[in-house]
Design an enzyme around this catalytic site. Structure first.
Site, short mmCIF file in Angstrom:
data_model
loop_
_atom_site.label_atom_id
_atom_site.label_comp_id
_atom_site.label_asym_id
_atom_site.label_seq_id
_atom_site.Cartn_x
_atom_site.Cartn_y
_atom_site.Cartn_z
N TYR A 65 34.52 5.91 14.77
CA TYR A 65 35.05 5.42 13.48
C TYR A 65 36.20 6.28 13.00
O TYR A 65 37.09 5.79 12.29
CB TYR A 65 33.92 5.32 12.44
N SER A 120 45.94 -2.60 6.60
CA SER A 120 45.84 -3.04 5.20
C SER A 120 47.14 -2.83 4.44
O SER A 120 47.26 -3.27 3.29
CB SER A 120 44.71 -2.29 4.49
N HIS A 123 22.24 4.08 19.94
CA HIS A 123 22.53 2.82 20.66
C HIS A 123 23.34 3.09 21.93
O HIS A 123 23.51 2.20 22.74
CB HIS A 123 23.19 1.78 19.75
N HIS A 124 23.84 4.33 22.09
CA HIS A 124 24.47 4.69 23.36
C HIS A 124 23.43 5.09 24.39
O HIS A 124 23.77 5.40 25.52
CB HIS A 124 25.43 5.86 23.15
N LYS A 138 35.99 -6.65 6.05
CA LYS A 138 37.38 -6.24 6.21
C LYS A 138 38.20 -7.33 6.91
O LYS A 138 39.29 -7.68 6.46
CB LYS A 138 37.48 -4.92 6.98
N TRP A 193 34.27 11.66 30.10
CA TRP A 193 34.66 12.28 28.83
C TRP A 193 33.44 12.56 27.96
O TRP A 193 33.50 13.35 27.03
CB TRP A 193 35.68 11.42 28.08
N ASP A 253 54.29 17.83 -0.93
CA ASP A 253 53.95 18.21 0.44
C ASP A 253 52.44 18.16 0.57
O ASP A 253 51.73 17.78 -0.37
CB ASP A 253 54.49 19.62 0.77
N SER A 270 41.56 22.47 15.22
CA SER A 270 42.74 21.77 14.73
C SER A 270 42.34 20.58 13.86
O SER A 270 42.88 20.38 12.77
CB SER A 270 43.58 21.31 15.92
N SER A 271 41.39 19.79 14.35
CA SER A 271 40.97 18.60 13.59
C SER A 271 40.35 18.99 12.25
O SER A 271 40.60 18.34 11.24
CB SER A 271 39.93 17.81 14.37
N HIS A 318 41.58 11.14 31.61
CA HIS A 318 42.14 10.01 30.88
C HIS A 318 41.42 9.83 29.54
O HIS A 318 42.06 9.71 28.50
CB HIS A 318 42.03 8.73 31.72
N THR A 347 32.35 -4.52 8.46
CA THR A 347 33.52 -4.80 9.29
C THR A 347 33.96 -6.25 9.10
O THR A 347 35.16 -6.54 9.00
CB THR A 347 33.19 -4.55 10.78
N HIS A 387 29.32 8.98 17.86
CA HIS A 387 29.48 7.71 17.20
C HIS A 387 30.37 7.76 15.97
O HIS A 387 31.29 6.97 15.87
CB HIS A 387 28.16 6.98 16.94
N GLU A 415 32.71 9.66 15.67
CA GLU A 415 34.04 9.84 16.28
C GLU A 415 34.73 8.49 16.52
O GLU A 415 35.94 8.38 16.31
CB GLU A 415 33.89 10.62 17.59
N ARG A 434 30.74 1.40 35.95
CA ARG A 434 31.97 2.11 35.59
C ARG A 434 32.05 3.43 36.35
O ARG A 434 31.06 3.89 36.92
CB ARG A 434 32.03 2.33 34.08
#
Lengths: 190, 529
Positions: free
Chosen positions: B261, B272, B306-307, B335, B145, B109, B173-174, B80, B332, B257, B259, B454
């Site tokens: 963002y 926006s 921080h993880h 924004k 994951w 294009d 790909s990315s 998932h 943040t 991390h 990732e 979890r």
């Protein structure tokens, strides 16, 4: 066309950037070890080998707790001779871990140390340790594996007790595969 | 593009329309076709990952083990997460980028159309490999994951090798997508379109693309290290050989991390656009929005640990990562302030895209605040690996990233299809999603604070009521997505004819071209003043 050239130049740079970052991912491995060594984090002991004898600081006592753990699947019996030592900083202390190979085959083990609290690691000087080398043991054999260490007098005064833990890994297969000349990746297992 | 086309740009010219048959999609180099492919693929993955989420929630409906084996439950949580992150959210944003960026900056294009084709078409293979692991002996990846070593190396099922190759392909790909987007934005802008005139979605993607180029290779590196540990006898993460499992977490979160963002900055861009349109005002604080996104991107490289507050970091480390993390709340906050100020005294209407956008601002802010709570190192020792973390990241990813994607799809759907969407069904979808999301994820804060871990298929009895509520919410949210699918398909097929400027207050080059957007747009660059 101008745009086509600009695109090509940009693509080469960006591809170069991603290749560099791929390399950087691998560079993090030694960088991480260097960082731990410089800062003494992670409970890695970096001070080993012979040391000049100094007078012990008898005014202070530090408790050193020794722990022996088997990694999953390791059948040896493995424990410290004494689980709690009282040491004066500066004093050379000798002890040993007892190991017994109950299986019917010769095996090789590697002990991986860890120190808690982590900041104490840089004040723990190991003159000799069974964890410096792989430890072979014949089938059914017993051994006393020596440990000789000194706690630095510079040990911060708020630290009264240090835990020194060894995890024993079975590396018989890896040793056989590498023909006894294993140079492990990602730093040496001190 | 020959110069002949330029004279007849506005007239539909069939001789340069799409090819017919499956070949159109396999060999297309058209940014609109590739954008559509990305979006359909992402929808398929969203539904696949959603079914897995519902299996998880069905098992957690009651305490005890009812429906699935614990091992299969672990495979579901892992798949998932992987499918939603790499298969749903990221390709959806790339699809929106493909569709909108060339039209927004007045380019004919993408800069590298053939690479564009390739970067899409390797994705289905990556996910076919990943999903096929479910049928393999030993089952699919079951280590979460975040695939922490040694769980994902020493103790992993044999299918982990397929997982590693799938990640490699997704990474390629990315990276190709990101290179293409940067080249398009930097080299293909219409004359007069200076950097500080770029639409906000374009800015958000420019920054995201640089993040992708910086961190996707690190992910490729970390899975390569796993591959070497598993098959080639190295010991990067194996303590017996002198490696260190904590090293895995450092390298992984150095990717992980930024990732997160990558998954939220393009959402900021979409919001926006939508809020100014339906407030009939210009976006408040354009420059501060750009600088805020850039500072979030830079800070994202300085907060990874921080993880890992509970792995035994030294005090100095905990403090540094705690304060650096909290610092991200400042840009943040800028924004959120700008979005609210854009709405202030605006002439607001609440069409479906605007409803999703407002829900985004409110619910993303809730997710941001629980993120601030998690950033406090001492209390994180309690929150770590509990449902509080699950509640936090689902609040920023579901009503954050996913709501923004849906808002964007509803907003630009008239431009893509030439049809107005079914507004009533859109609003029904919104309200069911909004209510469903909150019923699902809000109780998770409480059970997390109470200590429910979890990734566990069973739980203590005191968590039963809130889990039942969360499961009911999950089914409401899950099934209401069928309304979205139905609405999109119906809008593609028929509907009220959309104007070029499909929404009254919409600004930007994409609204200057006809609806549906012709197969080729801006063969002659427009003049931007």
């Amino acid at each position: 066309m101008d745009t086509a050239r600009a695109n090509r130049r940009l693509v080469i740079r960006l591809l170069g950037g991603s290749v560099l970052m791929f390399g950087f991912g691998f560079a993090l491995v030694p960088l991480y070890d260097v960082f731990c060594e410089v800062t003494g984090l992670n409970g890695k002991i970096t001070r080993t080998g012979a040391i000049e004898t100094v007078e012990a600081d008898t005014s202070r006592q530090v408790r050193v707790r020794l722990i022996g753990i088997n990694n999953e699947g390791m059948p040896w019996e493995f424990s410290p001779q004494q689980s709690l030592l009282t040491v004066n900083p500066g004093e050379m202390k000798q002890t040993a871990f007892q190991a017994y190979n109950p299986t019917g085959r010769s095996m090789v083990a590697q002990a991986i140390p860890s120190v808690s609290p982590g900041v104490a690691a840089q004040y723990l000087h190991k003159v000799n340790c069974f964890c410096f080398n792989a430890q072979p043991l014949q089938a059914g054999a017993r051994a006393d594996m020596p440990l000789l260490f000194v706690i630095d007098k510079e040990l911060p005064p708020e630290i009264h007790s240090i835990t020194l833990s060894y995890t024993l890994f079975d590396i018989t297969e890896a040793q056989a595969a590498d023909n006894g000349s294993a140079e492990p990746d990602g730093g040496s297992p001190i | 593009m020959s110069t002949l086309d330029t004279a007849t740009d506005d007239i539909g010219h069939d001789h340069h329309g799409p090819a017919s048959g499956i070949g159109r999609w396999l060999f297309t180099t058209n940014h609109k076709d590739i954008g559509s492919l990305y979006l359909w693929f992402s929808l398929l993955m969203f539904l696949t990952g959603g079914v897995m989420a519902l299996m998880i929630r069905a098992e957690l409906f009651q305490p005890g083990l009812q429906l699935v084996e614990p091992g299969f439950f672990n495979q579901m949580t892992t798949m998932h997460g992987l499918i939603m992150v790499f298969g749903a959210v990221m390709p959806a944003f790339v699809g929106l980028a493909n569709w909108m960026i060339p039209m927004m900056i007045g380019a004919p294009d993408m800069a590298l159309p053939r690479m564009n084709n390739w970067s899409f078409w390797i994705l289905p293979f990556a996910f076919a490999i990943l999903i096929s692991t479910l049928l393999m002996e030993g089952g699919a990846p079951n280590f979460g994951w975040t695939f922490y070593a040694p769980l994902s190396t020493t103790y992993a099922p044999p299918s982990v090798t397929y997982f590693i190759f799938a990640i490699h392909i997704m990474g390629m790909s990315s990276i190709m997508g990101a290179i293409n987007i940067i080249a398009t934005i930097l080299n293909m802008r219409a004359p007069g379109m200076t950097m500080m005139k770029l639409p906000m979605f374009v800015w958000s993607w420019l920054i995201t693309a640089f993040l992708l180029i910086a961190v996707m290779p690190v992910l490729a590196g970390v899975v390569t290290m796993m591959l070497m540990d598993i098959h080639f006898g190295t010991s990067f993460f194996n303590a017996a050989g002198g490696g260190d499992p904590v090293l895995f977490q450092h390298v992984f979160w150095f990717f992980g991390h930024p990732e997160v963002y990558i998954m939220i900055l393009p959402a900021f861009g979409i919001i926006s656009h939508i809020i100014p349109t339906f407030s009939r005002k210009r976006l408040f604080g354009y420059a501060s929005m750009v600088y805020a996104m850039a500072s979030i991107a830079i800070l994202s490289f300085l907060v990874w640990a921080h993880h890992m507050f509970t792995v035994g970091l030294p005090l100095v480390g905990e403090l540094f990562f705690m304060f650096a993390t909290m610092l991200i709340a400042v840009p943040t906050g800028v924004k959120v302030f700008n979005w609210v100020t854009t709405m202030f005294r605006g002439s607001l209407t609440f069409e479906t895209p605007m409803l999703f956008a407002i829900a985004f601002v409110v619910l993303f802010t809730i997710g941001g605040f629980s993120g601030l709570m998690l950033a406090i190192a001492p209390v994180d020792f309690q929150y770590h690996d509990t449902y509080f973390v699950v509640a936090h990241f689902h609040y920023v990813l579901v009503p954050g990233a996913i709501f923004a994607i849906m808002a964007g799809v509803y907003y630009w759907l008239p431009k893509w299809t030439g049809h107005q969407l079914n507004e009533r069904m859109g609003r029904l979808h919104f309200w069911l999603s909004f209510i469903g999301v909150n019923i699902t994820f809000f109780p998770m804060h409480f059970i997390g604070l109470a200590g429910m871990p979890r990734r566990i298929p069973d739980y203590a009895l005191q968590f039963a009521d809130f889990n039942m509520v969360a499961s009911i919410g999950a089914f409401i949210f899950g099934f209401s997505q069928l309304l979205f699918v139905w609405n999109v398909i119906q809008t593609v097929r028929h509907g009220e004819k959309a104007q070029a400027r499909a929404w009254e207050g919409a600004e930007g080059l994409e609204w200057e071209v006809a609806s549906p957007a012709p197969y080729h747009t801006f063969a002659t660059p427009p003049r931007v003043d």
